[in-house]
Enzyme design. Structure first.
Site, PDB file in Angstrom:
ATOM      1  N   TYR A  23       0.793  -1.229   0.000  1.00 28.09           N
ATOM      2  CA  TYR A  23       0.000   0.000   0.000  1.00 28.09           C
ATOM      3  C   TYR A  23       0.827   1.281   0.000  1.00 28.09           C
ATOM      4  CZ  TYR A  23      -3.754  -3.279   1.039  1.00 28.09           C
ATOM      5  OH  TYR A  23      -4.651  -4.314   0.965  1.00 28.09           O
ATOM      6  N   HIS A 101      -8.289   2.030  -5.764  1.00 29.93           N
ATOM      7  CA  HIS A 101      -7.534   1.083  -4.931  1.00 29.93           C
ATOM      8  C   HIS A 101      -6.054   1.373  -5.079  1.00 29.93           C
ATOM      9  CE1 HIS A 101     -11.166  -1.178  -4.229  1.00 29.93           C
ATOM     10  NE2 HIS A 101     -11.401  -1.092  -5.534  1.00 29.93           N
TER      11      HIS A 101
END
Ligand code: DQA
Length: 145
Positions: A23, A101
């Site tokens: 991430y 995302h």
């Protein structure tokens, strides 16, 4: 009363420390500050909201209609793959939205390939890390001119 609302789902408060190889290392406060500055430079206002609670996320989506928010950027996080209720909320308020995302969900486990949001979204951005939010916002700012 913001023109654009950015909604971050469960666990995204941990950005910066949460699986940084997946991430990235930027934290949520930094992402939100950059998006607010980008919007302000275009003469627009931007609010951001994060919750680990599905019900709070649903309530925030409902509030967006009351506030006449023009567009939403949403990363529903794990709820992407599970939440009929959050999907119904965003369908119910009828506000155009982009699904973002950080990771490329299609390069990950099969359960991440299903989204309850993508067929309702203007578009989906997946795999560009935190820059994906910038791309989504840039698109929405240009679109509303
Ligand atoms: C995510 C991908 C989801 O599968 C995951 O549950 C998340 C984050 C992303 O931004 O890549 O929490 O939405």
């Amino acid at each position: 009363m913001a023109d654009v609302l950015v909604i971050h789902g469960p666990n995204l408060n941990l950005l910066g420390t949460r699986e940084p190889d997946v991430y990235g290392s930027e934290d949520l406060a930094s992402i939100n500050a950059r998006l607010a500055a980008l919007a302000a430079a275009a003469g627009r206002s931007l609010d951001s909201f994060q919750s680990n609670s599905e019900s709070d996320l649903i309530e925030r989506v409902h509030l967006a209609r009351t506030e006449q928010t023009q567009a939403i950027i949403i990363n529903p996080a794990g709820l992407t793959h599970t939440s009929v209720s959050l999907r119904d909320a965003i369908a119910g308020v009828d506000i155009p939205f982009v699904e973002v995302h950080l990771s490329n969900v299609y390069a990950r486990e099969p359960f991440r390939h299903l989204s309850f949001f993508s067929d309702l979204a203007i578009g989906v951005i997946s795999g560009f890390g935190s820059a994906g939010y910038d791309y989504a916002l840039q698109f929405l700012l240009n679109r509303n001119h």
